[in-house]
Scaffold this motif. Sequence first.
Motif, mmCIF file in Angstrom:
data_model
loop_
_atom_site.group_PDB
_atom_site.id
_atom_site.type_symbol
_atom_site.label_atom_id
_atom_site.label_comp_id
_atom_site.label_asym_id
_atom_site.label_seq_id
_atom_site.Cartn_x
_atom_site.Cartn_y
_atom_site.Cartn_z
ATOM 1 N N GLU A 57 4.518 -44.522 -27.096
ATOM 2 C CA GLU A 57 5.232 -43.317 -27.541
ATOM 3 C C GLU A 57 4.699 -42.828 -28.886
ATOM 4 O O GLU A 57 4.379 -41.650 -29.048
ATOM 5 N N THR A 58 4.583 -43.754 -29.868
ATOM 6 C CA THR A 58 4.254 -43.367 -31.231
ATOM 7 C C THR A 58 3.222 -44.331 -31.812
ATOM 8 O O THR A 58 3.333 -45.547 -31.617
ATOM 9 N N TYR B 64 3.364 -48.026 -32.934
ATOM 10 C CA TYR B 64 4.622 -48.062 -33.679
ATOM 11 C C TYR B 64 5.803 -48.268 -32.736
ATOM 12 O O TYR B 64 6.721 -49.021 -33.023
ATOM 13 N N ARG B 65 5.740 -47.596 -31.573
ATOM 14 C CA ARG B 65 6.844 -47.701 -30.611
ATOM 15 C C ARG B 65 6.325 -47.386 -29.210
ATOM 16 O O ARG B 65 5.548 -46.455 -29.025
ATOM 17 N N SER C 97 2.812 -38.892 -31.298
ATOM 18 C CA SER C 97 4.035 -39.298 -30.609
ATOM 19 C C SER C 97 4.422 -38.258 -29.570
ATOM 20 O O SER C 97 4.198 -37.063 -29.755
ATOM 21 N N SER D 253 10.900 -36.483 -33.091
ATOM 22 C CA SER D 253 11.651 -37.175 -34.139
ATOM 23 C C SER D 253 10.927 -38.431 -34.595
ATOM 24 O O SER D 253 10.852 -38.726 -35.800
ATOM 25 N N ASN D 254 10.337 -39.184 -33.659
ATOM 26 C CA ASN D 254 9.630 -40.401 -34.044
ATOM 27 C C ASN D 254 8.268 -40.108 -34.661
ATOM 28 O O ASN D 254 7.765 -40.905 -35.460
ATOM 29 N N LYS D 255 7.670 -38.975 -34.293
ATOM 30 C CA LYS D 255 6.437 -38.564 -34.961
ATOM 31 C C LYS D 255 6.693 -38.399 -36.459
ATOM 32 O O LYS D 255 5.943 -38.914 -37.295
ATOM 33 N N SER E 14 7.500 -38.067 -28.940
ATOM 34 C CA SER E 14 8.833 -37.766 -29.481
ATOM 35 C C SER E 14 8.656 -37.104 -30.844
ATOM 36 O O SER E 14 8.077 -37.706 -31.759
ATOM 37 N N SER F 43 7.174 -46.223 -25.255
ATOM 38 C CA SER F 43 8.132 -45.306 -24.655
ATOM 39 C C SER F 43 9.267 -46.078 -23.995
ATOM 40 O O SER F 43 9.021 -47.018 -23.229
ATOM 41 N N ASP G 206 9.261 -39.610 -38.104
ATOM 42 C CA ASP G 206 9.736 -40.872 -38.665
ATOM 43 C C ASP G 206 8.559 -41.713 -39.146
ATOM 44 O O ASP G 206 8.563 -42.230 -40.283
ATOM 45 N N LEU G 207 7.526 -41.838 -38.307
ATOM 46 C CA LEU G 207 6.349 -42.615 -38.710
ATOM 47 C C LEU G 207 5.584 -41.899 -39.817
ATOM 48 O O LEU G 207 5.101 -42.544 -40.760
#
Length: 487
Positions: free
Chosen positions: A344-345, A333-334, A367, A371-373, A369, A336, A375-376
């Motif tokens: 990262e995710t 997804y993303r 993730s 916040s990104n965990k 992160s 790092s 988010d996904l």
Amino acid sequence: MSQDIRNIEPKVVWNHFADLNSVPRPSKKEERIIQFMVDFGNNLNLETFVDHVGNVIMKKPATFGFENRKTIVMQGHIDMVHQKNADTVFDFDTEGIKMFVEGDWIKAEGTTLGADNGLGVAAIMAILSSTDIEHPEIEALFTIDEETGMTGAMGLKAGVLKGEILLNLDTEEDDEIGIGCAGGVDVTATKTYKEEETPANTTGFTIAVKGLNGGHSGMDIIKGLGNANKIMNRILFDSFTNFGLRISEINGGSLRNAIPRESFATVVVDTVSKEPFLFETTEVINTIKKEFSTLEANLEIEITEVIAAEKVMNLGVQEGFIKAIYSALNGVYRMSPDVDGLVETSNNIARIIVKDGTIKIACLTRSSSESNKWDLANSLRSCFELAGFDVDFEGTYPGWLPNLNSEILVIVENVYKELFKENPRVEACHAGLECGILGQNYPTIDMISFGPTIRGAHSPDERAQISSTQKFWKLLLHVLKNIPKKS
């Protein structure tokens, strides 16, 4: 075969590993391995106990001359992923892992090997059972259920351990020093539906996707390997419109932390469309095989005509299900923004079951992160809820934030350089090590992770490198000699 392995150096490590592999130890069913470890500790006259969730803790005093060194926690998990090839006849509940030597590698016959994390556990056992290895005071922590929920690490209470340094022996590259890892959350989508009588004038088929590499859904997610659930869904997409395809059952993937290697579906199509269905689907299959020819040379996709199933999925639910799986992200997804080359995710669409009026889709979102965990996870939730699914978040656990000022990091780096005349890779990884969780109740403990080279973890292709294990053992022994003095 196991006798050959017992004669490999370092014998003390491989013998303990062979002993471990004689005991069935799947996640969530660790009763036998817990008792095995308790018996091991008691036979050595070590202080040994089991905490309230099932973790086994053993304590061994420092050897002569090391009494003033900091107490260390040596940690590994005693459960393993149980995976086997479809054509392998093996009972994980009653049989020990059947190992063999192939060149510089130890492998298993059609199943996972259990080197993740059996080799780390075996190394700790070798230190505990030794009479001639120098070391400071040791607290050995053997956690349960790392592979399917990390409930052992989550359940460990503050105050049980007093060690100031933690050596996690669950890294799978021998030139890597782990200083951080990803957190994760289980995303589960479920839906019930009304089964319908199979329409008249239909022909039944089974579709089998198999032969994929699979692998660790964190460490291997960056490789772009095939996901059997996504490949199966691609084959089914649009066929219900063009050929009246109806789904009866799907059984795809296995564990959340394993990239799905296989998926099996039972379907029917309008008999009048049988030949066009086979022609077009064969074209799709050939396209998929061509796309994956470099990464998945052993991919097989088979369509076999069978007696038509009696029940099929409601057509409206089927359309929403297929489109949801197509829309749901699988893979990276993303990346790092801070660590070059680190995922990262990500998400793994790990398990899909369609049977008897129920759909279950199990994902593992990772993730480094928080916040990104989420988010996904919320992106997946939105996708599935739009198709009428109920979505649950469970088993969330935090990542491990790197500490570049770590005292034990400097020590391990320097020892590695001195022994092997090269620089190690100091990295965070896209996997769920227990360090992040353990750090919640032990926020001041100084943590590091290292281990021998293991390939294909969580799949029947799992293998452990003999020469790398020798290198890892040498590093571990020298690290123990260099643990700093108490403050």
